[in-house]
Structures are given as C-alpha cells and as structure tokens.
Design a protein around this motif. Structure first.
Motif, short mmCIF file in Angstrom:
data_model
loop_
_atom_site.label_atom_id
_atom_site.label_comp_id
_atom_site.label_asym_id
_atom_site.label_seq_id
_atom_site.Cartn_x
_atom_site.Cartn_y
_atom_site.Cartn_z
N PRO A 1 -31.06 -34.24 16.26
CA PRO A 1 -31.75 -35.46 16.75
C PRO A 1 -30.63 -36.39 17.04
O PRO A 1 -30.85 -37.42 17.84
CB PRO A 1 -32.43 -36.04 15.39
CG PRO A 1 -32.85 -34.68 14.73
CD PRO A 1 -31.65 -34.09 14.56
N MET A 2 -29.43 -36.38 16.45
CA MET A 2 -27.92 -37.59 16.80
C MET A 2 -27.63 -37.21 18.31
O MET A 2 -27.36 -38.30 18.78
CB MET A 2 -26.93 -37.06 15.72
CG MET A 2 -27.57 -37.54 14.36
SD MET A 2 -26.03 -37.42 13.28
CE MET A 2 -26.63 -38.22 11.73
N LEU A 3 -27.77 -35.75 18.77
CA LEU A 3 -27.74 -35.70 20.19
C LEU A 3 -28.58 -36.41 21.02
O LEU A 3 -28.13 -37.26 21.87
CB LEU A 3 -27.85 -34.38 20.50
CG LEU A 3 -26.58 -33.02 20.38
CD1 LEU A 3 -26.94 -31.81 20.55
CD2 LEU A 3 -25.33 -33.95 21.10
N GLY A 4 -29.93 -36.68 20.77
CA GLY A 4 -30.77 -37.29 21.29
C GLY A 4 -30.56 -38.77 21.23
O GLY A 4 -30.71 -39.52 21.93
N TRP A 5 -30.20 -39.40 20.15
CA TRP A 5 -30.08 -40.83 19.84
C TRP A 5 -28.66 -41.21 20.67
O TRP A 5 -28.73 -41.99 21.24
CB TRP A 5 -29.53 -40.95 18.19
CG TRP A 5 -29.29 -42.11 17.99
CD1 TRP A 5 -30.00 -43.15 17.27
CD2 TRP A 5 -27.90 -42.67 17.62
NE1 TRP A 5 -29.50 -44.40 17.10
CE2 TRP A 5 -28.22 -44.06 17.15
CE3 TRP A 5 -26.55 -42.16 17.87
CZ2 TRP A 5 -27.13 -44.61 16.94
CZ3 TRP A 5 -25.39 -42.81 17.59
CH2 TRP A 5 -25.77 -44.28 17.10
N LEU A 6 -27.81 -40.35 20.84
CA LEU A 6 -26.51 -40.40 21.45
C LEU A 6 -26.76 -40.67 23.00
O LEU A 6 -26.43 -41.70 23.58
CB LEU A 6 -25.53 -39.47 21.08
CG LEU A 6 -24.19 -39.75 22.05
CD1 LEU A 6 -23.29 -41.03 21.59
CD2 LEU A 6 -23.27 -38.45 21.68
N LEU B 1 -32.12 -41.17 10.50
CA LEU B 1 -32.13 -40.39 9.51
C LEU B 1 -33.22 -39.77 8.93
O LEU B 1 -33.17 -38.60 8.34
CB LEU B 1 -31.31 -41.22 8.29
CG LEU B 1 -29.90 -41.82 8.71
CD1 LEU B 1 -29.42 -42.53 7.38
CD2 LEU B 1 -28.76 -40.43 8.61
N ILE B 2 -34.07 -40.68 9.17
CA ILE B 2 -35.63 -40.17 8.95
C ILE B 2 -36.04 -38.82 9.73
O ILE B 2 -36.33 -37.75 9.26
CB ILE B 2 -36.70 -41.11 8.99
CG1 ILE B 2 -36.66 -42.19 7.99
CG2 ILE B 2 -38.22 -40.48 8.96
CD1 ILE B 2 -37.58 -43.36 8.18
N LEU C 1 -36.47 -34.83 8.60
CA LEU C 1 -37.59 -34.11 8.84
C LEU C 1 -37.40 -32.91 9.43
O LEU C 1 -37.64 -31.88 9.45
CB LEU C 1 -38.61 -35.16 9.73
CG LEU C 1 -39.77 -34.34 9.97
CD1 LEU C 1 -40.50 -34.19 8.93
CD2 LEU C 1 -40.58 -35.39 10.81
N THR C 2 -36.35 -32.80 10.74
CA THR C 2 -35.83 -31.73 11.38
C THR C 2 -35.21 -30.64 10.80
O THR C 2 -35.71 -29.67 10.81
CB THR C 2 -34.98 -32.33 12.53
OG1 THR C 2 -35.69 -33.24 13.38
CG2 THR C 2 -34.87 -30.98 13.45
N TYR C 3 -34.37 -31.05 9.70
CA TYR C 3 -33.67 -30.16 8.81
C TYR C 3 -34.93 -29.28 7.90
O TYR C 3 -34.63 -28.22 7.85
CB TYR C 3 -32.54 -30.94 8.06
CG TYR C 3 -32.15 -29.86 7.22
CD1 TYR C 3 -30.94 -29.01 7.74
CD2 TYR C 3 -32.38 -29.89 5.70
CE1 TYR C 3 -30.22 -28.25 6.84
CE2 TYR C 3 -31.38 -29.02 5.00
CZ TYR C 3 -30.44 -27.95 5.67
OH TYR C 3 -29.96 -27.19 4.75
#
Length: 567
Positions: free
Chosen positions: A463-468, A549-550, A554-556
């Motif tokens: 999800p951090m890739l999407g956030w970035l 972070l939520i 959740l994804t993990y």
C-alpha cells in the motif's frame, strides 16, 4: 537522440539510488512542514530540485527534464486547475446572488450541529462528487460549502481532505480500478471486490475520526448514532456495489444512501447539545467573507421548499452535468471517439473531436526508453470539452440565469476568481510538473523497486507504493498506472495474490490523497487560503500516515490470518 532510463544510477545500488530519489520529496516535506514556505514557492523550488536530480544523478538530458516538467505543468492547469477555477467560480456566484444564505439555512434546518454538517457535506456529499467527477471537484466544492456555513477555513479544508479518503479508489465512475485493469490484465471486477473488502473499514472509521478531530472524543460520543448510521450505511453499500456491481457506482450509491439515512435519522433524533466552534460561541466571525460569515443568519428565517430547491439548483445542475460527463458513451462523444447510433451523441462527437488535442511534447515524445526497452509516448493531453471543469463551467452559465446575474457581474466574478487563484494554480502546475519529472527520469520507478525489494514483508509495504504514487501524482488512477504492473510482477514472484497487491496499491493510494501537493493546493484555493499550503499539510500529514498504516496492516493480514476476507 533517445535516452534510456537508469534505475540504479548511484553505484548500481538500489538502496542508495532510492535515497537520492527521495531528495525532492524530502525537500518538499521540509519546505512545507519545517520552513512553512508558501505553496507556490515550495512547489516551484521542489520542481527545480527534481530537475537537478534528474539531470545530475540520473543523467537525463536537460531538454528532456525541462520538457517533462512543462508537460506536467500543462496537465496541472488542464484539467486539474480548470476544475478548481470553475468550482470556486460557481460557489462565488451563489454567494454573490444571495442564494447561499438559503443553502446555509436549509442545512441548518436539518441540523445546526457542525459535527453533523461535516458528515453530510464533507463525507457524504463529497463522496458523491468524487464518484461523479473525481480530481479536485469534491474537495473544492464541499470545502467551499463548509466555509460558507461558518467553518474555519483550515478545518473545512482539512476535514474535506480527510473525508475524501473513503471514496477515492472508486472515484470518477471507477476510473482508478478500470484504468489499471487494462495494462495489468487483472479483471476490474476482481480488483473491485478486494478494494471493496478493504475500504469499507475506513468508511466506518473515517466519520468517527473526523468528528474526533473537530471536537474531541467526549463530544464525539454525543453523536455516535449519527456517525454509525453515516459510516455503516456508506460502508455496507460500498461493499455490496463493489462486490456485485463493479467499480463504477460504489461512490455514488454509497453517498446517496448515507445522505438519505443520516437525514432520516436527524428527523427523529438530534444530539442533546449543539456543537459549534469556539470562535462562534464567542461571537466571532469564522468565515473569510461577510456573506459567508453570517453564521446562521439565514436560520432565523423560514424558507419554502421551492426557495430551498431554487437555491440548491446550481449544485443540482452541477451534479447532473458531472454525472453525465462521467457516462462512458458521453465521455467518448466529448472527446470525439463515439461510434454508436445515438443521434445526439453523434452530433456532439465532431465538436468533441475538434476540442481534443494531443500534440507531442517537443524533445520528449518517443525519446525516453523505459524498462521494457520501448520508447515512452509523451503527449499534451488537452481534452477541453470532456474536462470536468467544463461541466462545472456550464453549470456556472446556467446559474447565471437561475440567479439572474448580469453578464457583466458574471464576467467580473470570473475575473476575481482567476486573480484569487493565480498562486494556487502556480502551485498545482509546479507540483504536477515535479511528478512528471520523477516519472520520466525513472526516480518513481527506483522508489517502487526499493519497496518491492522488501521480500516477505512486501504485502505490508504494497500500500505504501500506492500512497507514494498518489503523493507524487495527486491521482489514484495515475498511481495505479505507475505502479500497477510492478505490484503484479512482485506479488507473482512472492506467491501473493496479484489482485490483492493491485487493490492494495489503490487502497493505500487513497490515504495519500490528503497530503498530495495538488490536493493541498486545491483545498487551500477553495477556502481562500492560497499560500497557506504548509499549514494545511501539517494538519493532514499525521492522519495520512495513520490511515496508511491501517491499510498496510490489513493487507498483510489478508495474505494469511485474514485470507478468508478475499473473494
């Protein structure tokens, strides 16, 4: 001469190259959060830093770096800046005509409580606009409405940015998910189903969270029935529509159900005490203009249903037009690509074609060689008729007749709007230019590869890739297109569901929307805080990280202990 992207320019090290690629982003954070620079200065200097990194470290020819910045700047003006200009212009027309006093009174007649007004307008109505139009329209219009009701501009902008988290993945008639389906080969329905099993949790949490930000935990408990009705009705509809109907309608239907359910609740229930901001209770003016700041003045007078409908009609017209603009067949006609038998759309088709331009970017088009060894197309995408800002401008033209405003006053108001937004548009052009430089030079890919190299922890970082991506581009659609294939390939190598990785990119991206420089500039412009980007960025940043972070956790968990959640 062609130039090939290099993704590990610093000694062949991915880690060191990623640190260098972070320099423009870290500089932007520093400029806004630490130095508190005005938005247009922070954006312009960040663009300069990005161009220098692209040239000095990545070896991108100077002409290509500059032209990629120009390409981004043009896109920042059309369609993004155009949406903001038209949205603020429409709002100003309703204020100048006096109709906004009636709009304010109609909302107050449902509830005078600021907490509940935020749920109705920022969360539900904003989600409807996101589903119908996307881009900056939801934040621009809903934030302007809240300021007109008496909200402090920073709170209005911040709350609308936060509320916009829940619907972004399905925005603009499902465009982010539909767009990523093509290049990845993953059916849109598969992605929609997984996103629809992640975001409903945020849709329940966000209404509670934004009210806590407004008034604290104790005062939030006073309106828990409204929060639960608003969030749960939205989340349930979002789950059902995304899983059984597809990505096109979750936002629109969820928003309508949420607004209706909350309005019906408020017919039979009201909180024990009415919450207003401290400045209001002290008798202070919180809105930036006299007309917008007459807190509740309209509430002392009773208006007929006809008067209320008449006052809201500009926004009803707006809703109808941007909904039409989002219909696939109409959208094709508006860009001159309609091939059906409908006579009206066939008549519009030539005009749409005449007002759609795709000139190549000089010195850049087909000259940058990407990771697949193929040249990258670089075009100025100037689709003037299909732009959401054009739909809003048509609504402003119709409003001229509804509100009986003279053409002279109409034109004067448009000029005032342009003058007020000149720095905001400069900011948007600069930060979108920065995003395009990051993409064309390979910096974005370097950062994506670094996160993809996290191995077994990749499901947490996906999800951090999407956030970035959304931070860089301001768009969940662009983020999905930027990192969708990378998510798919990495997930396949690690034995993770590719559909889950792509869905995580979209869900993580929504949490980056509230800190995207474009979104910040849009919100500031809408509430009359042009140049105050740093203050709003500081307001939203920590909330963006928390919500991210939520989604990461959740994804993990959905890759193991919560795998039963997946279709």
């Amino acid at each position: 001469m062609a130039w090939s992207q290099i993704y590990t320019p610093v000694g062949g090290s991915l880690a060191l190259s990623a640190l260098v690629a972070l320099i423009p982003i870290l500089y932007f954070f520093w400029a806004l959060a630490v130095k508190r620079m005005k938005g247009h200065i922070a954006g312009s200097t960040t663009l300069l830093v990005a161009v220098l990194v692209a040239m000095v470290v990545y070896g991108m020819p100077a002409g290509m770096a500059v032209m990629s910045a120009v390409q981004g700047a043009v896109y920042g003006v059309i369609p993004i800046g155009w949406i903001i200009i038209a949205s603020v212009f429409l709002y100003k027309l309703t204020v100048k005509s006096g109709q906004f006093d009636i709009i304010r009174a109609s909302v107050v007649s449902v509830t005078e409580d600021r907490r509940l007004q935020a749920l109705l307008i920022a969360f539900s109505f904003g989600a409807f606009l996101e589903g119908a139009a996307g881009f900056g329209a939801p934040v621009a219009i809903s934030a302007a409405l809240l300021v007109g009701l008496g909200f402090h501009p920073i709170y209005a902008a911040g709350i609308c940015l936060l509320a916009n988290t829940a619907p972004v993945a399905f925005g603009a008639i499902g465009t982010p998910i539909i767009a990523v389906s093509g290049p990845t080969g993953i059916p849109a329905m598969d992605i929609s189903q997984i996103v629809g099993r992640q975001l409903p949790l945020l849709s329940i949490f966000v209404p509670f969270y934004l009210v806590v930000l407004m008034c604290g935990f104790r005062r939030t408990l006073e309106v828990m029935p409204a929060i639960l009705v608003s969030g749960i009705s939205f989340a349930c509809t979002q789950f059902i529509t995304s899983n059984y109907m597809g990505p096109e309608l979750p936002d629109i239907l969820s928003a309508l159900v949420s607004m209706v359910c909350l309005t019906l609740l408020l017919k039979v229930w009201q909180p024990a005490s009415i919450f207003r901001f401290q400045a209001e209770t002290a008798g202070m003016q919180t809105a930036p203009s006299d007309q917008a700041g007459r807190l509740g003045k309209g509430s002392r007078r009773t208006y007929t249903a006809k008067q209320v409908l008449y006052a809201w009609s500009p926004f009803l017209v707006l809703t109808a037009l941007i909904s039409l603009w989002g219909v696939p067949s109409i959208k094709k006609a508006l860009i001159g690509k309609y091939e059906g038998a409908n006579a009206l759309l066939s008549a519009i088709n030539p005009l749409g074609k005449a007002l759609s331009f795709y000139p190549p970017v000089p010195g850049l088009n087909q000259l940058v060689i990407g990771a697949n060894g193929k040249p990258i197309e670089a075009l100025f995408k100037l689709e003037l008729l299909v732009a959401a800002g054009t739909a809003i401008l048509f609504a402003a033209v119709i409003t001229k007749f509804i509100a009986r405003i003279s053409w002279k006053e109409w034109g004067k108001t448009f000029g005032e709007t342009l003058r007020e937004l000149r720095f905001a548009i400069t900011t948007i052009a600069a930060v979108v230019g920065f995003a395009y430089v990051a993409n064309a030079s390979g910096m974005s890919t370097t950062l994506g590869m670094a996160l993809a190299a996290t191995g077994v922890l990749f499901p947490f970082f996906a999800p951090m890739l999407g956030w970035l991506g959304v931070f860089l581009t301001g768009s969940d659609t662009s983020s999905n297109l930027l990192f969708g294939n990378l998510q798919k390939v990495t997930a396949t190598q690690l034995g993770m569901s590719p559909a889950l990785a792509i869905a995580a990119n979209s869900s993580g991206g929504v949490t980056g929307k509230m800190i995207s420089p474009q979104s910040i500039a849009v919100a500031c412009a809408a509430v009359g805080l042009a140049g105050k980007d740093a203050e709003l960025f500081r307001f939203t940043f920590k909330h963006s990280i928390l919500l991210l972070l939520i989604i990461c956790v959740l994804t993990y968990l959905q890759t193991n202990v919560l795998s039963w959640m997946l279709p």
